[in-house]
Design a protein around this motif. Structure first.
Motif, short mmCIF file in Angstrom:
data_model
loop_
_atom_site.label_atom_id
_atom_site.label_comp_id
_atom_site.label_asym_id
_atom_site.label_seq_id
_atom_site.Cartn_x
_atom_site.Cartn_y
_atom_site.Cartn_z
N ASP A 1 4.73 4.13 -6.12
CA ASP A 1 4.09 2.84 -5.92
C ASP A 1 4.37 1.91 -7.10
N LYS B 1 -6.02 3.70 -5.92
CA LYS B 1 -5.30 3.51 -4.65
C LYS B 1 -6.25 3.11 -3.53
N HIS B 2 -7.45 3.68 -3.50
CA HIS B 2 -8.42 3.33 -2.46
C HIS B 2 -8.79 1.85 -2.54
N GLY C 1 -6.94 -0.55 -3.80
CA GLY C 1 -5.78 -1.29 -3.35
C GLY C 1 -5.66 -1.31 -1.84
N LYS C 2 -5.91 -0.16 -1.21
CA LYS C 2 -5.83 -0.07 0.25
C LYS C 2 -6.89 -0.94 0.90
N ALA C 3 -8.09 -0.91 0.36
CA ALA C 3 -9.17 -1.70 0.94
C ALA C 3 -8.88 -3.20 0.85
N GLY D 1 -5.75 -4.47 0.61
CA GLY D 1 -4.42 -4.78 1.10
C GLY D 1 -3.45 -5.11 -0.02
N CYS D 2 -3.66 -4.51 -1.19
CA CYS D 2 -2.83 -4.78 -2.36
C CYS D 2 -2.22 -3.47 -2.86
N SER D 3 -1.25 -3.58 -3.74
CA SER D 3 -0.62 -2.39 -4.29
C SER D 3 -1.44 -1.85 -5.46
N THR E 1 -15.42 -4.84 -4.34
CA THR E 1 -14.72 -4.41 -3.14
C THR E 1 -15.70 -3.84 -2.12
N ASP F 1 -15.90 3.22 5.95
CA ASP F 1 -14.58 3.75 5.63
C ASP F 1 -14.77 5.01 4.78
N GLU G 1 -12.78 6.66 2.90
CA GLU G 1 -12.19 6.57 1.57
C GLU G 1 -13.05 5.71 0.65
#
Length: 500
Positions: free
Chosen positions: A180, A268-269, A271-273, A275-277, A469, A479, A481
């Motif tokens: 990533d 990472k969680h 970022g996923k929530a 929509g980012c890296s 977040t 969710d 995660e």
């Protein structure tokens, strides 16, 4: 394994490596510093055996630098002795983090001995009940990507794996490392063709220093479909970074600090929530920490941006077995003026998107090739000119995802600090290892005497972002995660409360 330099005698130094050599100055030494932390004690003789079998297989680590006019060469050291480079030391007092910081601060401002190969290792035998290995390697030997691979090539995946020399091929190849990294994904296809691009536009790059001083003339020299002209024009027109507590006249003393690590999966969680890296999240935490430090010291930050010079790996696959420097720089403006942590993440993402498709990294690598071949009297003003464009050097290096061992002892953690060039007074390093993320900061003592005041804010910024977040998705379906992330945050807060 990286590096295939088994030759002997005198070898000409590349123009890019020469440029990094000549950047060395009392106020900014071009030395990469790293620490390996170990769970238990380490056998010094066993470590020396590993280094003799794995590190010293490469001629570069037994060669010294010889200067001849504007040129530099690698030459075998006729008096090479590993005892001059590998030292056993003990910390005073409690032998804790404060004492290790003092030890590194003492050495990080001291130049290496140019009469010998430009590297040192110090095994600290009594750090927190275990040990620590402090490494210092001059930037002219190689860039951070190559050196990380070389150092990892000394390690094993199990405790009893160091009895034989490491295989020629690195056991920690790119596909096994954290993928990533948007800069790596972006520039990998470009790296394959950068050598041809630079050759084709040698006229542009060869006159680049003069062009930077007179950007209006750039279009007279060439028009390219690859954006080289536009890239040069953009760099030339880029204004100097604003003066802040992080930018000013430098001293000869540096200070370092490092953070407690963050769980990689939790980053990472988030970022996923959003929509980012992962990189977007980490860089936004850096921007938030720098903002908080400036606010605490009474500096106005509304609308403030400061640029970070971000190294980008441009090493072609044909040169994976080489040392040397094969990277360019891109200039990332950090949104210090954005207070809302989620807005800051999205702004970092937007700015990263703007960088995509550009040729800044190729251009800066080409410029280093040019200035390294020019007289020092020309190189130094060029370096000064570029250093006004940034406030910090910032690098993000993915390390192994699983535990590794050196000389039979498990590596508990990794940390490193990158040097700064010209008048840049701060470096920020991000390194992942064993599903954790670490932050390191190096500052000029005159500008930021206590970098720990910055580093301690990274964790707080991440916690703030996690809470923001969670609040931003309260109207969404649960969710799993994010639920796990919430529990992780509560554990972090609980541990912090017990520590306090």
């Amino acid at each position: 394994m990286l590096l295939n330099l088994f030759g002997s005698g005198r070898e000409a130094m590349s123009a890019v490596d020469t440029a990094w050599l000549r950047m060395d100055r009392p106020t900014n030494l071009m030395v990469i510093t790293g620490i390996m932390f170990f769970d238990g004690p380490m056998d010094f003789e066993r470590l020396r055996h590993v280094m003799e079998n794995r590190l010293l297989r490469y001629a570069r680590f037994k060669q010294r630098v010889v200067r001849s006019g504007a040129n530099a060469y690698w030459e075998d050291d006729p008096d090479f002795d590993i005892a001059n480079h590998l030292h056993l030391v003990a910390l005073p007092g409690a032998a804790g983090k404060a004492e290790l910081e003092d030890f590194v601060n003492e050495h990080i401002s001291a130049p290496l001995d140019f009469g010998k190969p430009l590297w040192q290792f110090h095994l600290v035998e009594n750090y927190q009940g275990g040990a620590a290995l402090v490494a210092r390697i001059h930037h002219c030997i190689a860039d951070g990507i190559a050196l990380i691979q070389v150092l990892l090539g000394m390690t094993d995946r199990e405790a009893e794996g160091d009895s034989a020399p490491a295989p020629r091929k690195s056991r920690f190849v790119a596909g096994e490392r954290e993928p990533d990294d948007p800069f790596m994904r972006l520039y990998r296809p470009v790296a394959k063709m950068y050598a041809g691009v630079l050759k084709s536009y040698a006229k542009v790059l060869g006159t680049s220093y003069g062009l930077m001083m007179n950007p209006g003339k750039i279009a007279e020299y060439t028009q390219t479909g690859l954006g080289i002209t536009q890239g040069l024009a953009k760099l030339a027109a880029m204004p100097a970074d604003p003066r802040t507590k992080f930018k000013g006249k430098l001293s000869t003393a540096k200070r370092i600090a490092w953070s407690d690590s963050l769980p990689l999966m939790e980053v990472k969680h988030v970022g996923k929530a959003l929509g980012c890296s992962l990189n977007d999240v980490l860089l936004s935490c850096v921007a938030g920490a720098l903002r908080a430090y400036l606010v605490e010291r009474g500096q106005k930050v509304d609308g403030l941006d400061i640029r970070a010079s971000v190294p980008v790996n441009l090493r072609p696959e044909s040169k994976l077995d080489r040392l040397g420097n094969y990277f360019g720089l891109v200039f990332l403006p950090l949104p210090i003026g954005v207070a809302n942590p989620i807005e800051r993440v999205y702004e970092v993402k937007r700015r990263m998107e703007e960088i995509k498709g550009g040729y800044d990294a190729i251009i800066t690598l080409g410029l280093l090739s040019v200035v390294g071949a020019l007289p020092n009297a020309v190189e130094q003003p060029a370096i000064e000119y570029f250093s006004t464009k940034s406030t910090a050097v910032m690098t993000n290096v993915p390390g192994p995802r699983e535990p590794i061992y050196l000389a039979g002892t498990q590596v508990h953690d990794l940390q490193f600090w990158v040097p700064q060039s010209g008048e840049i007074g701060m470096g920020v390093s991000i390194l992942s290892y064993n599903n954790r993320v670490n932050f390191g900061v190096m500052t000029d003592k005159k500008l930021v005497p206590e970098p720990a005041r910055i580093i301690e804010r990274f964790g707080r910024e991440f916690e703030t972002l996690v809470l923001a977040t969670l609040l931003s998705v309260t109207d969404s379906p649960p969710d799993p995660e994010l639920a796990e992330l919430h529990l992780g945050l509560l554990r972090m807060q609980s541990e912090a409360g017990r520590a306090a």
